[in-house]
Design an enzyme around this catalytic site. Structure first.
Site, PDB file in Angstrom:
ATOM      1  N   THR A  13     -10.367 -19.400  11.696  1.00 36.36           N
ATOM      2  CA  THR A  13      -9.328 -20.148  11.401  1.00 36.36           C
ATOM      3  C   THR A  13      -8.232 -19.548  12.196  1.00 36.36           C
ATOM      4  O   THR A  13      -8.021 -18.491  12.281  1.00 36.36           O
ATOM      5  CB  THR A  13      -9.270 -19.712   9.941  1.00 36.36           C
ATOM      6  OG1 THR A  13      -8.989 -18.455   9.682  1.00 36.36           O
ATOM      7  CG2 THR A  13     -10.394 -20.335   9.053  1.00 36.36           C
ATOM      8  N   GLY A  14      -7.335 -20.483  12.314  1.00 34.15           N
ATOM      9  CA  GLY A  14      -6.182 -20.206  12.980  1.00 34.15           C
ATOM     10  C   GLY A  14      -6.380 -19.788  14.460  1.00 34.15           C
ATOM     11  O   GLY A  14      -6.076 -18.584  15.074  1.00 34.15           O
ATOM     12  N   GLY A  15      -7.302 -20.389  15.088  1.00 33.54           N
ATOM     13  CA  GLY A  15      -7.751 -20.020  16.497  1.00 33.54           C
ATOM     14  C   GLY A  15      -6.967 -20.697  17.834  1.00 33.54           C
ATOM     15  O   GLY A  15      -7.243 -20.576  18.952  1.00 33.54           O
ATOM     16  N   GLY A  18      -2.546 -16.750  19.770  1.00 35.54           N
ATOM     17  CA  GLY A  18      -2.534 -15.395  19.320  1.00 35.54           C
ATOM     18  C   GLY A  18      -4.008 -14.536  19.224  1.00 35.54           C
ATOM     19  O   GLY A  18      -4.786 -14.902  20.226  1.00 35.54           O
ATOM     20  N   ILE A  19      -4.153 -13.974  18.213  1.00 35.38           N
ATOM     21  CA  ILE A  19      -5.585 -13.189  17.991  1.00 35.38           C
ATOM     22  C   ILE A  19      -6.742 -13.991  18.197  1.00 35.38           C
ATOM     23  O   ILE A  19      -7.766 -13.834  18.514  1.00 35.38           O
ATOM     24  CB  ILE A  19      -5.453 -12.038  16.942  1.00 35.38           C
ATOM     25  CG1 ILE A  19      -4.411 -11.065  17.221  1.00 35.38           C
ATOM     26  CG2 ILE A  19      -6.796 -11.620  16.547  1.00 35.38           C
ATOM     27  CD1 ILE A  19      -4.026 -10.202  15.882  1.00 35.38           C
ATOM     28  N   GLY A  20      -6.522 -14.949  16.870  1.00 34.18           N
ATOM     29  CA  GLY A  20      -7.438 -16.193  16.966  1.00 34.18           C
ATOM     30  C   GLY A  20      -7.990 -16.741  18.417  1.00 34.18           C
ATOM     31  O   GLY A  20      -9.405 -17.005  18.766  1.00 34.18           O
ATOM     32  N   SER A 140      -4.775  -5.882   8.255  1.00 31.12           N
ATOM     33  CA  SER A 140      -3.587  -5.416   9.076  1.00 31.12           C
ATOM     34  C   SER A 140      -3.367  -4.023   8.697  1.00 31.12           C
ATOM     35  O   SER A 140      -3.621  -3.456   7.522  1.00 31.12           O
ATOM     36  CB  SER A 140      -2.392  -6.179   8.543  1.00 31.12           C
ATOM     37  OG  SER A 140      -1.228  -5.336   9.315  1.00 31.12           O
ATOM     38  N   TYR A 153       3.695  -9.427   2.317  1.00 27.54           N
ATOM     39  CA  TYR A 153       2.703  -9.170   3.325  1.00 27.54           C
ATOM     40  C   TYR A 153       1.877  -8.064   3.193  1.00 27.54           C
ATOM     41  O   TYR A 153       0.558  -8.300   3.323  1.00 27.54           O
ATOM     42  CB  TYR A 153       3.335  -9.242   4.619  1.00 27.54           C
ATOM     43  CG  TYR A 153       2.460  -9.438   6.046  1.00 27.54           C
ATOM     44  CD1 TYR A 153       1.940 -10.519   6.063  1.00 27.54           C
ATOM     45  CD2 TYR A 153       2.375  -8.226   6.673  1.00 27.54           C
ATOM     46  CE1 TYR A 153       1.141 -10.535   7.319  1.00 27.54           C
ATOM     47  CE2 TYR A 153       1.595  -8.085   7.613  1.00 27.54           C
ATOM     48  CZ  TYR A 153       0.689  -9.387   8.097  1.00 27.54           C
ATOM     49  OH  TYR A 153       0.001  -9.288   9.211  1.00 27.54           O
TER      50      TYR A 153
HETATM   51  N1  LIG Z   1       0.490  -9.811  15.566  1.00 24.45           N
HETATM   52  C1  LIG Z   1       0.444  -8.931  14.763  1.00 24.45           C
HETATM   53  O1  LIG Z   1       1.308  -7.886  15.029  1.00 24.45           O
HETATM   54  C2  LIG Z   1      -0.735  -8.878  13.829  1.00 24.45           C
HETATM   55  C3  LIG Z   1      -0.861  -7.424  13.007  1.00 24.45           C
HETATM   56  C4  LIG Z   1      -1.678  -7.304  12.112  1.00 24.45           C
HETATM   57  C5  LIG Z   1      -2.479  -8.435  11.757  1.00 24.45           C
HETATM   58  N2  LIG Z   1      -2.139  -9.735  12.058  1.00 24.45           N
HETATM   59  C6  LIG Z   1      -2.841 -10.672  11.565  1.00 24.45           C
HETATM   60  O2  LIG Z   1      -3.504 -11.394  12.479  1.00 24.45           O
HETATM   61  C7  LIG Z   1      -3.821 -12.683  12.230  1.00 24.45           C
HETATM   62  C8  LIG Z   1      -3.184 -13.797  13.428  1.00 24.45           C
HETATM   63  O3  LIG Z   1      -2.040 -13.341  13.684  1.00 24.45           O
HETATM   64  P1  LIG Z   1      -1.360 -13.617  15.026  1.00 24.45           P
HETATM   65  O4  LIG Z   1      -0.329 -12.555  15.449  1.00 24.45           O
HETATM   66  O5  LIG Z   1      -2.468 -13.837  16.195  1.00 24.45           O
HETATM   67  O6  LIG Z   1      -0.457 -15.025  14.513  1.00 24.45           O
HETATM   68  P2  LIG Z   1       0.014 -16.188  15.813  1.00 24.45           P
HETATM   69  O7  LIG Z   1       0.204 -15.890  17.117  1.00 24.45           O
HETATM   70  O8  LIG Z   1       1.139 -16.628  15.073  1.00 24.45           O
HETATM   71  O9  LIG Z   1      -1.241 -17.191  15.810  1.00 24.45           O
HETATM   72  C9  LIG Z   1      -1.453 -17.676  14.189  1.00 24.45           C
HETATM   73  C10 LIG Z   1      -2.500 -18.816  14.445  1.00 24.45           C
HETATM   74  O10 LIG Z   1      -2.830 -19.078  13.136  1.00 24.45           O
HETATM   75  C11 LIG Z   1      -2.556 -20.499  13.043  1.00 24.45           C
HETATM   76  N3  LIG Z   1      -2.168 -20.518  11.545  1.00 24.45           N
HETATM   77  C12 LIG Z   1      -1.133 -20.237  10.988  1.00 24.45           C
HETATM   78  N4  LIG Z   1      -1.169 -20.447   9.689  1.00 24.45           N
HETATM   79  C13 LIG Z   1      -2.159 -21.028   9.234  1.00 24.45           C
HETATM   80  C14 LIG Z   1      -2.804 -21.820   8.093  1.00 24.45           C
HETATM   81  N5  LIG Z   1      -2.066 -21.781   7.131  1.00 24.45           N
HETATM   82  N6  LIG Z   1      -4.000 -22.718   8.401  1.00 24.45           N
HETATM   83  C15 LIG Z   1      -4.543 -22.679   9.611  1.00 24.45           C
HETATM   84  N7  LIG Z   1      -4.237 -21.927  10.625  1.00 24.45           N
HETATM   85  C16 LIG Z   1      -3.084 -21.298  10.802  1.00 24.45           C
HETATM   86  C17 LIG Z   1      -1.555 -20.821  14.090  1.00 24.45           C
HETATM   87  O11 LIG Z   1      -1.530 -22.301  14.343  1.00 24.45           O
HETATM   88  P3  LIG Z   1      -0.770 -23.251  13.344  1.00 24.45           P
HETATM   89  O12 LIG Z   1       0.862 -22.699  13.343  1.00 24.45           O
HETATM   90  O13 LIG Z   1      -0.402 -24.510  14.219  1.00 24.45           O
HETATM   91  O14 LIG Z   1      -1.220 -23.430  12.165  1.00 24.45           O
HETATM   92  C18 LIG Z   1      -2.159 -20.046  15.268  1.00 24.45           C
HETATM   93  O15 LIG Z   1      -3.098 -20.697  15.862  1.00 24.45           O
HETATM   94  C19 LIG Z   1      -3.048 -12.972  10.721  1.00 24.45           C
HETATM   95  O16 LIG Z   1      -3.807 -12.720   9.944  1.00 24.45           O
HETATM   96  C20 LIG Z   1      -1.954 -11.708  10.919  1.00 24.45           C
HETATM   97  O17 LIG Z   1      -1.568 -11.408   9.685  1.00 24.45           O
HETATM   98  C21 LIG Z   1      -1.395  -9.621  13.171  1.00 24.45           C
END
Ligand SMILES: NC(=O)c1ccc[n+]([C@@H]2O[C@H](COP(=O)([O-])OP(=O)(O)OC[C@H]3O[C@@H](n4cnc5c(N)ncnc54)[C@H](OP(=O)(O)O)[C@@H]3O)[C@@H](O)[C@H]2O)c1
Length: 249
Positions: A13-15, A18-20, A140, A153
């Site tokens: 999900t959310g691929g 970013g990380i996905g 996280s 969060y």
């Molecule tokens: N980056 C960090 O520093 C960090 C640290 C700890 C944990 N995390 C965790 O890692 C995960 C991914 O974060 P990221 O940093 O990779 O974020 P990101 O770069 O903002 O990417 C988020 C991805 O998830 C999708 N998304 C967001 N909300 C969604 C929803 N409601 N349903 C389906 N898809 C959704 C986005 O696409 P759309 O916007 O088009 O839906 C995008 O593909 C999150 O759970 C975050 O809490 C991140």
């Protein structure tokens, strides 16, 4: 190179970013067929185009259970099974949201994606998940920290950590392992949004992290693939922290 996921069906999900996205790329490099989701169709299309023919994009919001039903209906129709689920989609506010300022809408929005959305992502996948399958939840370091102005969060990620413990117990008869990957500050759009409005925060963060920098999405992806692979066959209910040492000191 030995491909660990040849013939495996993976959902993320959310691929689309970013990380996905980095994780989807890594699974595909190791032989998997990967289903990714995201709310923005254009971003999802661009991601699938970059990932190539082993990727399938299914648009949807994890906060909407109907969208999750559509995702799993598509996987059932195509393959009848799911081997790996990475429940990754999550949101964080760029702005600080200190106690006193939190509204019911803030609570519903953040818990709606990070907790409710993640719970139903896994709940609804269960009929499809193969015996011996793996679930990785994206938590996280915030789940075990008290980062100021981020209590909503932080609490959602503590809930994610807790789910992995309970679901490991709930799923023990099916041989499905559930683990959490807990990234620290990782260089993604989500993190850039947070840093952009806080001048000097990137420097401060780098000083707090023993390894002195943000993580790369590929480094989190490596940990997710480990938790999803047979190499972690005796690891269940655990949290693998990928944070350059931030939470350890
Ligand atoms: N980056 C960090 O520093 C960090 C640290 C700890 C944990 N995390 C965790 O890692 C995960 C991914 O974060 P990221 O940093 O990779 O974020 P990101 O770069 O903002 O990417 C988020 C991805 O998830 C999708 N998304 C967001 N909300 C969604 C929803 N409601 N349903 C389906 N898809 C959704 C986005 O696409 P759309 O916007 O088009 O839906 C995008 O593909 C999150 O759970 C975050 O809490 C991140």
């Amino acid at each position: 190179m030995n491909k660990r996921f040849e013939g495996k069906i993976v959902a993320i999900t959310g691929g689309s970013e970013g990380i996905g996205f980095a994780t989807a790329k890594a699974f595909i490099a190791e032989g998997a067929r990967v289903y990714i989701t995201g709310r923005r169709q254009d971003r999802l299309d661009a991601a699938v185009a970059e990932l190539g023919p082993a990727a399938v994009g299914v648009p949807g919001d994890v906060a909407n259970t109907g969208d999750l039903d559509r995702l799993y209906a598509r996987i059932r129709e195509d393959h009848g099974k799911l081997d790996v689920l990475f429940a990754n989609a999550g949101v964080a506010d760029s702005d600080a949201l200190p106690l006193g300022d939190i509204t019911e809408q803030d609570f519903d929005r953040i818990f709606g994606v990070n907790v409710r959305g993640l719970l139903f992502t896994v709940n609804k996948a269960l009929p499809l998940l193969s015996a011996g399958g793996a679930v990785v939840l994206n938590g996280s370091v915030a789940g075990s920290k008290g980062f100021p102005g981020q209590s909503l969060y932080n609490a959602t990620k503590a809930a994610v950590r807790s789910f992995a413990r309970s679901w490991t117990a709930d799923l023990k008869d099916r041989g499905i392992r559930v683990n959490v990957v807990a990234p620290g500050g990782t260089d993604t759009q989500l993190m850039r949004g947070y840093l952009e409005i806080r001048p000097g925060a990137d420097e401060m963060l780098n000083q707090m992290v023993p390894l002195g920098r943000l993580g790369r999405t590929e480094e989190v992806a490596d940990a997710v693939l480990f938790l999803a692979s047979d190499q972690s066959s005796y690891i269940a209910g655990a949290e693998l922290v990928v944070d350059g040492g931030l939470a350890a000191i």
